[in-house]
Design an enzyme around this catalytic site. Structure first.
Site, PDB file in Angstrom:
ATOM      1  N   ASP A 279      -0.474  -4.364  -3.417  1.00 30.88           N
ATOM      2  CA  ASP A 279      -1.572  -3.399  -3.339  1.00 30.88           C
ATOM      3  C   ASP A 279      -1.052  -1.959  -3.339  1.00 30.88           C
ATOM      4  O   ASP A 279      -1.319  -1.163  -2.430  1.00 30.88           O
ATOM      5  CB  ASP A 279      -2.433  -3.657  -2.092  1.00 30.88           C
ATOM      6  CG  ASP A 279      -3.796  -4.226  -2.473  1.00 30.88           C
ATOM      7  OD1 ASP A 279      -4.036  -4.467  -3.663  1.00 30.88           O
ATOM      8  OD2 ASP A 279      -4.623  -4.429  -1.575  1.00 30.88           O
TER       9      ASP A 279
ATOM     10  N   SER B 109       0.821  -1.205   0.000  1.00 26.37           N
ATOM     11  CA  SER B 109       0.000   0.000   0.000  1.00 26.37           C
ATOM     12  C   SER B 109       0.866   1.271   0.000  1.00 26.37           C
ATOM     13  O   SER B 109       1.615   1.503  -0.942  1.00 26.37           O
ATOM     14  CB  SER B 109      -0.965  -0.033   1.190  1.00 26.37           C
ATOM     15  OG  SER B 109      -1.953   0.957   1.077  1.00 26.37           O
TER      16      SER B 109
ATOM     17  N   HIS C  16      -7.825  -5.747   0.996  1.00 21.77           N
ATOM     18  CA  HIS C  16      -6.582  -5.022   1.260  1.00 21.77           C
ATOM     19  C   HIS C  16      -5.865  -5.595   2.479  1.00 21.77           C
ATOM     20  O   HIS C  16      -4.633  -5.637   2.541  1.00 21.77           O
ATOM     21  CB  HIS C  16      -6.911  -3.547   1.472  1.00 21.77           C
ATOM     22  CG  HIS C  16      -5.723  -2.631   1.450  1.00 21.77           C
ATOM     23  ND1 HIS C  16      -4.873  -2.535   0.367  1.00 21.77           N
ATOM     24  CD2 HIS C  16      -5.247  -1.748   2.360  1.00 21.77           C
ATOM     25  CE1 HIS C  16      -3.928  -1.638   0.618  1.00 21.77           C
ATOM     26  NE2 HIS C  16      -4.128  -1.152   1.822  1.00 21.77           N
TER      27      HIS C  16
END
Length: 509
Positions: A310, A260, A387
């Site tokens: 991600d 992320s 996620h």
């Protein structure tokens, strides 16, 4: 809520599946003992240490206790996570029951165990640095990095003090040790001048920390005496057991990975090192300016493995770093390597977030005009993943991620991620242990008949080569079918405290 009653009294991690037992050491080194490749940002003036956890192969007879998943001071961390996750709706009930249980969750890695002698041809363990995302910490990805360690890697998990963790602490050594708190910074997720400036400032701290960690690894391997002021290491030996066992000096030897915001950090880190303008570029405000004489500049090459889980692309779109964004990933500077050492794995949620997906493709794609025979990147997503599925939360609390996010088979999703990472590393010449036949979902007879040595199936672009594992191209996606017409966005996909409550409420409607 009846599903809360199905709560396992103490959530636990599954065992690592590699051939090696895993050890772990908590590390916090005073900045004054390290050489920063780039000047410290002004916002880091009160950060007197840099912190990270090391996961590594340890002796098979190690019997040291496992490390607590919630670090000390535990009450502070649990309270910070409750605030971060937005303790309302489902989560308010969750946190009314779980705090005492969380204190006893442990990572199945042996604390301060002695490192195993490297089993590689150069007698050094390969090294990876893994950067956490928003809401993460040095412990929050323990299962994926511990799994890599169980296959013969030393993995460094930084604890970023940029305000992206629910809370973090700085131990200041001195006559009377002080504990400085670094609180979570609530920043919006939609693009604006203020948001870009705030994320740029966080990235300045993160990249500076990564540069310090690189220097720390060089010094640790060279047996330079460094202070370790981490709380759980004070009564144990130093870091000298790693001396001359880390493959960190050869250019391109260190792998860089993140999840992320951590993946975005690694993109900016790698590019900031590799692309340094000879003169001032109009509008470009670099976040990290390593000296040309720094060993870090020699470390990053087109052969450097880069793993992006991600990838959250908003921070990369800052106008201040547009010059950097317009450059391809360094791997494409090699006509033969190309994207073969670049792996991007999305969750199902991020695949359905169209704007972020298209920007991810832009970042990892071959540059315009590249040789058509040059390899492109590896780009995949596992179906029915969230996620959270690439962090510890999915595997520790599968009932929660299933109820709130619709994620399925969290342990298998993590194994798919690990399998792909390991195979990309193998293909790049990194010596890691074979993936187990069970993880490859083959029985022994089938494996023997195929003469399986590695795990090439996990990187196959053929449909259904691996169940629920979808290969993507960097070409634009076709228009989604009817059930996907509502484009996903930050409210659905990014796990942030300020939007998680909305996600929970939406799931309960």
């Amino acid at each position: 809520m009846t599903w809360l009653h199905q709560l396992n009294p103490t959530p636990a991690f599954p065992p690592y599946t590699g051939r090696y037992k895993v050890g772990t050491v908590d590390v916090e080194i005073p900045v004054a003992e390290l050489d920063s490749p780039s000047p410290a940002p002004s916002s880091a003036s009160d950060l007197s240490t840099v912190a990270f956890r090391i996961f590594y192969p340890c002796h098979p007879d190690s019997q040291q206790r496992n490390v607590r998943w919630i670090p000390s001071p535990q009450r502070e961390y649990v309270g910070a996570y409750a605030r971060f996750l937005g303790a309302n709706g489902a989560f308010s009930q969750f946190f009314s029951l779980i705090p005492q249980i969380l204190y006893y969750v442990s990572i199945p890695a042996h604390q301060n165990a002695h490192v195993l002698e490297p089993q590689t041809s150069n007698r050094r363990w390969p090294v990876m640095i893994f950067s956490h995302g928003l809401g993460g910490s040095r412990n929050a990805y323990s299962h994926i990095v511990g799994s890599l360690a169980s296959h013969g890697m030393v993995v460094i998990a930084p604890d970023h003090r940029d305000g992206s963790s629910p809370i973090s602490f700085v131990h200041t050594p001195g006559e009377k040790e002080e504990l400085k708190r670094v609180e979570y910074k609530k920043i919006a997720h939609k693009a604006s001048t203020e948001v870009y400036e705030s994320r740029d400032e966080q990235l300045r701290i993160r990249l500076w920390e990564l540069g310090l960690i690189h220097d720390a690894l060089l010094k640790i391997d060279e047996r330079v005496a460094l202070s370790n002021v981490a709380e759980d290491h004070k009564k144990h030996g130093g870091l000298t057991m790693f001396a001359h066992k880390l493959n960190v000096h050869e250019p391109g030897s260190i792998s860089f990975a993140g999840h992320s915001f951590g993946a975005a950090s690694m993109v900016q880190f790698i590019k900031s090192i590799y692309y340094r303008p000879d003169s001032q570029e109009p509008g470009y405000k670099p976040l990290f300016t390593p000296s040309s004489s720094s060993p870090l500049v020699r470390q990053v090459t087109p052969t450097t493995p880069v793993i992006l889980l991600d990838l959250w692309t908003l921070p990369i779109q800052s106008p201040a770093t547009a010059w950097l964004r317009n450059h391809p990933m360094p791997c494409y500077d090699s006509p033969t390597t190309g994207g073969s050492n670049l792996l991007s794995i999305l969750s199902d949620a991020f695949f359905k977030w169209k704007a972020n997906l298209e920007e991810t493709k832009h970042i990892v794609a071959k540059p315009a005009g590249a040789d058509p025979n040059q390899p492109g990147p590896h780009l995949f997503y596992p179906i029915a993943s969230a996620h959270l599925s690439q962090s510890d939360f999915g595997v520790l609390f599968p009932w929660l991620t299933t109820k709130v996010f619709g994620a399925k088979e969290p342990e298998r999703v993590l194994k798919l991620n690990v399998r792909a990472i390991l195979q990309v590393l193998r293909n790049g010449g990194v010596e890691v242990a074979d993936t187990s036949i069970r993880d490859m979902e083959l029985d022994e007879e089938d494996a023997a008949s195929r003469k399986v040595l590695h795990d090439e199936r996990i990187l196959s672009r053929k449909k259904d080569s691996v169940r629920g594992w979808v290969s993507l191209t960097t070409e634009p996606e076709p228009e989604p079918e009817a059930d996907l017409t509502r484009e996903k966005g930050p409210v659905d996909a990014v796990v942030e405290g300020e939007v998680l409550g909305e996600t929970v409420q939406e799931s309960q409607r």
